[in-house]
Structure formats: C-alpha cells, structure tokens
Design a protein around this motif. Sequence first.
Motif, PDB file in Angstrom:
ATOM      1  N   TYR A  27       0.819  -1.217   0.000  1.00 57.25           N
ATOM      2  CA  TYR A  27       0.000   0.000   0.000  1.00 57.25           C
ATOM      3  C   TYR A  27       0.851   1.264   0.000  1.00 57.25           C
ATOM      4  CZ  TYR A  27      -4.625  -2.060   0.895  1.00 57.25           C
ATOM      5  OH  TYR A  27      -5.820  -2.722   0.798  1.00 57.25           O
ATOM      6  N   ALA A  28       1.872   1.279   0.802  1.00 57.35           N
ATOM      7  CA  ALA A  28       2.645   2.522   0.975  1.00 57.35           C
ATOM      8  C   ALA A  28       4.135   2.212   1.121  1.00 57.35           C
ATOM      9  CB  ALA A  28       2.123   3.293   2.192  1.00 57.35           C
ATOM     10  N   LEU A  63       0.086  10.398   1.319  1.00 58.73           N
ATOM     11  CA  LEU A  63      -0.059   8.961   1.588  1.00 58.73           C
ATOM     12  C   LEU A  63      -0.957   8.674   2.786  1.00 58.73           C
ATOM     13  CD1 LEU A  63       3.592   7.758   0.949  1.00 58.73           C
ATOM     14  CD2 LEU A  63       1.575   7.316  -0.466  1.00 58.73           C
ATOM     15  N   GLU A  66      -3.505   5.837   2.169  1.00 58.65           N
ATOM     16  CA  GLU A  66      -2.855   4.528   2.052  1.00 58.65           C
ATOM     17  C   GLU A  66      -2.404   4.023   3.419  1.00 58.65           C
ATOM     18  OE1 GLU A  66      -2.420   7.023   0.064  1.00 58.65           O
ATOM     19  OE2 GLU A  66      -2.431   6.331  -2.027  1.00 58.65           O
ATOM     20  N   VAL A  67      -1.874   4.919   4.229  1.00 57.61           N
ATOM     21  CA  VAL A  67      -1.374   4.513   5.549  1.00 57.61           C
ATOM     22  C   VAL A  67      -2.549   4.161   6.472  1.00 57.61           C
ATOM     23  CG1 VAL A  67      -0.169   5.344   7.615  1.00 57.61           C
ATOM     24  CG2 VAL A  67       0.805   5.750   5.338  1.00 57.61           C
TER      25      VAL A  67
END
Length: 98
Positions: A27-28, A63, A66-67
């Motif tokens: 994801y990140a 981000l 995403e996080v």
Amino acid sequence: MTEVATDQLQVWVDQELCTGDGLCVQYAPEVFEFDVDGLAYVKAADGELRLAPGSRVDVPEHLRLEVIDSAKECPGECIHVVRGSDDVEVAGPDAASD
Ligand code: SF4
C-alpha cells in the motif's frame, strides 16, 4: 520557532505482532518496508528504516489514505496511526472508531 501542524499524522508498527504478509508494504512502500527479519518497519523521509521499537515517522500528506487503510486492514493489527498533536490514535487497534 517550529510550527506544529495540528493534523500531522504519525505512524508506528508493533513488530511483535507483525505477520510479515506485506500488505502495508504494498500500500505505501514509501512508508513501510521489510527489514532482513521479514517484518515491516516504518521509514522516514530520509529513506532510513526506524528499527527501534515504537519508532514513529511522519505520514506524508499524499499517503494519508494509504497509511490509514494499511492500519485498518493490517492482519496483525499492529499499525498505529496517531495524531501528532495529541497522541490520539486515529487508525489501528487502539482507535476509538473504525
Ligand atoms: S500489514 Fe501489518 S502484519 Fe502485514 S506486514 Fe504490514 S505491519 Fe506486518
């Protein structure tokens, strides 16, 4: 004087619970990375992993989603996203609501 952004988010990983599945790294990848032990660690803007237990890094603005998604979906329930200003967990196992 340093101005503290009230909504700056920080993130840390509890490696004791990490299953090593890699969801967060997918994801990140700018924020999470595996070390040689196969567990996920947070990475700061300098690109260096923070290996000390409980180490936090700032979540880059672009981000955040995403996080946060990583924290919500982490199978180990070991990603903690906290508000830097007051330490309240906004996503992760200790967050008040999902
Ligand atoms: S998603 Fe959670 S359990 Fe999976 S590698 Fe990342 S920190 Fe570990």
